[in-house]
Design a protein around this motif. Sequence first.
Motif, PDB file in Angstrom:
ATOM      1  N   UNK A 159     -32.126  -3.853 -33.888  1.00 45.27           N
ATOM      2  CA  UNK A 159     -32.256  -4.426 -32.406  1.00 45.27           C
ATOM      3  C   UNK A 159     -32.741  -3.369 -31.357  1.00 45.27           C
ATOM      4  N   UNK A 160     -33.371  -3.853 -30.429  1.00 46.04           N
ATOM      5  CA  UNK A 160     -34.115  -3.193 -29.439  1.00 46.04           C
ATOM      6  C   UNK A 160     -32.832  -2.753 -28.269  1.00 46.04           C
ATOM      7  N   UNK A 161     -32.405  -1.865 -28.299  1.00 41.15           N
ATOM      8  CA  UNK A 161     -31.212  -1.529 -27.289  1.00 41.15           C
ATOM      9  C   UNK A 161     -31.556  -1.933 -25.797  1.00 41.15           C
ATOM     10  N   UNK A 162     -32.733  -1.382 -25.503  1.00 44.74           N
ATOM     11  CA  UNK A 162     -33.292  -1.904 -24.156  1.00 44.74           C
ATOM     12  C   UNK A 162     -33.527  -2.914 -23.738  1.00 44.74           C
ATOM     13  N   UNK A 163     -33.916  -3.964 -24.591  1.00 43.48           N
ATOM     14  CA  UNK A 163     -34.095  -5.402 -24.281  1.00 43.48           C
ATOM     15  C   UNK A 163     -32.578  -6.063 -24.220  1.00 43.48           C
ATOM     16  N   UNK A 164     -31.619  -5.467 -24.977  1.00 41.04           N
ATOM     17  CA  UNK A 164     -30.350  -5.986 -24.917  1.00 41.04           C
ATOM     18  C   UNK A 164     -29.582  -5.613 -23.740  1.00 41.04           C
ATOM     19  N   UNK A 165     -29.913  -4.391 -23.388  1.00 40.61           N
ATOM     20  CA  UNK A 165     -29.447  -3.632 -22.295  1.00 40.61           C
ATOM     21  C   UNK A 165     -29.816  -4.481 -20.932  1.00 40.61           C
ATOM     22  N   UNK A 166     -31.060  -4.639 -20.705  1.00 39.11           N
ATOM     23  CA  UNK A 166     -31.499  -5.394 -19.461  1.00 39.11           C
ATOM     24  C   UNK A 166     -30.822  -6.941 -19.559  1.00 39.11           C
ATOM     25  N   UNK A 167     -30.775  -7.723 -20.837  1.00 39.36           N
ATOM     26  CA  UNK A 167     -30.178  -8.913 -20.787  1.00 39.36           C
ATOM     27  C   UNK A 167     -28.554  -8.843 -20.421  1.00 39.36           C
ATOM     28  N   UNK A 168     -27.773  -7.781 -20.967  1.00 39.11           N
ATOM     29  CA  UNK A 168     -26.377  -7.862 -20.683  1.00 39.11           C
ATOM     30  C   UNK A 168     -26.211  -7.368 -19.231  1.00 39.11           C
ATOM     31  N   UNK A 169     -27.110  -6.476 -18.535  1.00 37.90           N
ATOM     32  CA  UNK A 169     -26.770  -6.031 -17.185  1.00 37.90           C
ATOM     33  C   UNK A 169     -27.070  -7.470 -16.259  1.00 37.90           C
ATOM     34  N   UNK A 170     -27.600  -8.492 -16.606  1.00 37.99           N
ATOM     35  CA  UNK A 170     -27.675  -9.657 -15.741  1.00 37.99           C
ATOM     36  C   UNK A 170     -26.152 -10.133 -15.347  1.00 37.99           C
ATOM     37  N   UNK A 171     -25.096  -9.724 -16.174  1.00 37.37           N
ATOM     38  CA  UNK A 171     -23.602 -10.223 -16.135  1.00 37.37           C
ATOM     39  C   UNK A 171     -23.271  -9.144 -14.702  1.00 37.37           C
ATOM     40  N   UNK A 172     -22.749  -9.667 -13.902  1.00 33.31           N
ATOM     41  CA  UNK A 172     -22.328  -8.871 -12.720  1.00 33.31           C
ATOM     42  C   UNK A 172     -21.117  -7.850 -13.079  1.00 33.31           C
ATOM     43  N   UNK A 173     -20.413  -7.967 -14.224  1.00 36.70           N
ATOM     44  CA  UNK A 173     -19.428  -6.924 -14.544  1.00 36.70           C
ATOM     45  C   UNK A 173     -19.979  -5.814 -15.470  1.00 36.70           C
ATOM     46  N   UNK A 174     -21.272  -6.088 -15.953  1.00 36.19           N
ATOM     47  CA  UNK A 174     -21.981  -5.249 -16.841  1.00 36.19           C
ATOM     48  C   UNK A 174     -22.738  -4.054 -16.216  1.00 36.19           C
ATOM     49  N   UNK A 175     -22.458  -2.760 -16.258  1.00 36.95           N
ATOM     50  CA  UNK A 175     -23.350  -1.890 -15.714  1.00 36.95           C
ATOM     51  C   UNK A 175     -23.834  -0.875 -16.792  1.00 36.95           C
ATOM     52  N   UNK A 176     -24.295  -1.097 -17.999  1.00 32.12           N
ATOM     53  CA  UNK A 176     -24.681  -0.323 -18.984  1.00 32.12           C
ATOM     54  C   UNK A 176     -25.468   0.676 -18.607  1.00 32.12           C
ATOM     55  N   UNK A 177     -25.252   2.124 -18.669  1.00 35.90           N
ATOM     56  CA  UNK A 177     -26.159   3.137 -18.250  1.00 35.90           C
ATOM     57  C   UNK A 177     -27.375   3.197 -19.176  1.00 35.90           C
ATOM     58  N   UNK A 178     -28.339   4.315 -18.825  1.00 36.98           N
ATOM     59  CA  UNK A 178     -29.482   4.420 -19.898  1.00 36.98           C
ATOM     60  C   UNK A 178     -29.071   5.578 -20.744  1.00 36.98           C
ATOM     61  N   UNK A 179     -29.345   5.298 -21.891  1.00 30.84           N
ATOM     62  CA  UNK A 179     -29.021   6.495 -23.078  1.00 30.84           C
ATOM     63  C   UNK A 179     -30.533   7.468 -22.761  1.00 30.84           C
ATOM     64  N   UNK A 180     -30.388   8.475 -23.491  1.00 27.24           N
ATOM     65  CA  UNK A 180     -31.461   9.356 -23.573  1.00 27.24           C
ATOM     66  C   UNK A 180     -31.434  10.579 -24.696  1.00 27.24           C
ATOM     67  N   UNK A 181     -32.143  11.648 -24.430  1.00 27.23           N
ATOM     68  CA  UNK A 181     -32.237  12.811 -25.421  1.00 27.23           C
ATOM     69  C   UNK A 181     -31.103  13.724 -25.117  1.00 27.23           C
ATOM     70  N   UNK A 182     -30.444  13.665 -23.790  1.00 24.54           N
ATOM     71  CA  UNK A 182     -29.342  14.518 -23.592  1.00 24.54           C
ATOM     72  C   UNK A 182     -28.959  14.509 -22.023  1.00 24.54           C
TER      73      UNK A 182
END
Length: 473
Positions: free
Chosen positions: A258-281
């Motif tokens: 699954x593409x996490x970035x797509x799922x994150x964008x969709x999930x954060x349309x819910x007002x109680x979801x504030x998933x941060x961005x992952x990265x290399x460190x």
Amino acid sequence: MNAREIFYSKDLENMRRMIKDRKVLIGVIGLGSIGAVVASAFLFKGFKVVGIDKRRDDIVRMIKKKSKDLHQEDVVRKILMQSFGKKFFVEEPKPEVISDLDVYIVIVPVEWRNDHVDTSVLEEVSEIIGRNMRRGSLFILESSVPPGTTRRISRDFLERFSGMIAGEDFGVAYSPERVSLGRAFEDLVYRYPKIVSGINDLSLEAVENLYNTVVEKGVLRASSLETAEFTKLIEGVYRDVNIALANSLAEIASLIGVDFWEARELANTQPYSHIHMPGTGVGGVCLPNYPWFLISLAEVFDKKCWCRDIIKIARDINSSQPKRVVEKIIEGLNMLEIKDYKNVKICILGLSYRGDIYDIRGSPSIEIARSLREKGFEKIFIHEPYLSKDNLDLGDKIVATKDLEECIRGSNVILISTDHSIYKDLDIKKIKELAEEKKMLIYDGRNMIKTLEVVDRETEILYGGVGKSWRKL
């Protein structure tokens, strides 16, 4: 009597008038990235400021040469340079300089080092100020510190070496810096309210009135020094824990296709979801330190407290992320059947720990590069658009360059480690044309590449990234 001698007093009207008339001489101790911002903000609002730093000669030289090395924010450089010799002066921490100040704003490093909180610089500064401060002055600590530090270290040192009593003879306050490099001046002056606290009501009144003249969003009172100190740390720990959660979710997404970035964008349309961005460190000197400040303090009261667990696990996840990125790169090379690591050229895009600034403290890219060296890779280059010179030797045969094409040319591996805006212009076709290799691995650690068209059938390209499964293009 000199007006500066009676700044901190029970005569509140006089104190407010001195601030309003800009008769308060501000001393900023520590002209690093944040100290320079604080100094420029007070200058911008009309105060006279003395910057105190052991690097006085280097700082003055940069000001006179109008060097960009003075500070990366244009507005900060401009204010400091235009004010120098008029309302802004730079001095070493000499007794006669210290004794002439009304307000001491201290912004010096307090770090987690060798499994303990290193307060040695703060202790040194507090002693120097204590030996030379005037009665009626105000001490403000802005460094991020474990709760209790202002009272236990700064207050105690100031009283011990001055022979005076905090709260009666001089004020003590804590007001944490809450800014991000690259936009720090805007953050301080326009964007965020300032949290203030004092050792007594008079100290609180003094620091509140002072910062109200600088911060457009006003100030928020904390009930104690310790509450303000704790507030700053939990802002950072919140982010560190949520980045660890994002890194964990991204790994699950890549495992299941699954593409996490797509799922994150969709999930954060819910007002109680504030998933941060992952990265290399997670780099810098803030987020990697704050969790340990709280963990070590909790252990003073309860060595086995469950309250440490989630913070420690999150810190371990984030600190291990660069090594996981290296494992992914080796995994991808194995899929491409590339085994001769010594002849593999690796181009890491981004040296800074965060996009669109230049700050390599705690850089995940450096840790990734060194881990790759340990695995036997010898051709490692890092591109950094904000280098002040063309090339920078990082040791261990690792070279940083400002030349993007030089970094990519002839590379078998492209790793996007920092979200510099310049990398948004990259696509697979452009990378392939620059690299000119028959087999290539592209690992997107920051979700920067948006277009994944097939370039040609002669080039074997393996694409993946944080939160993205491997796919051949």
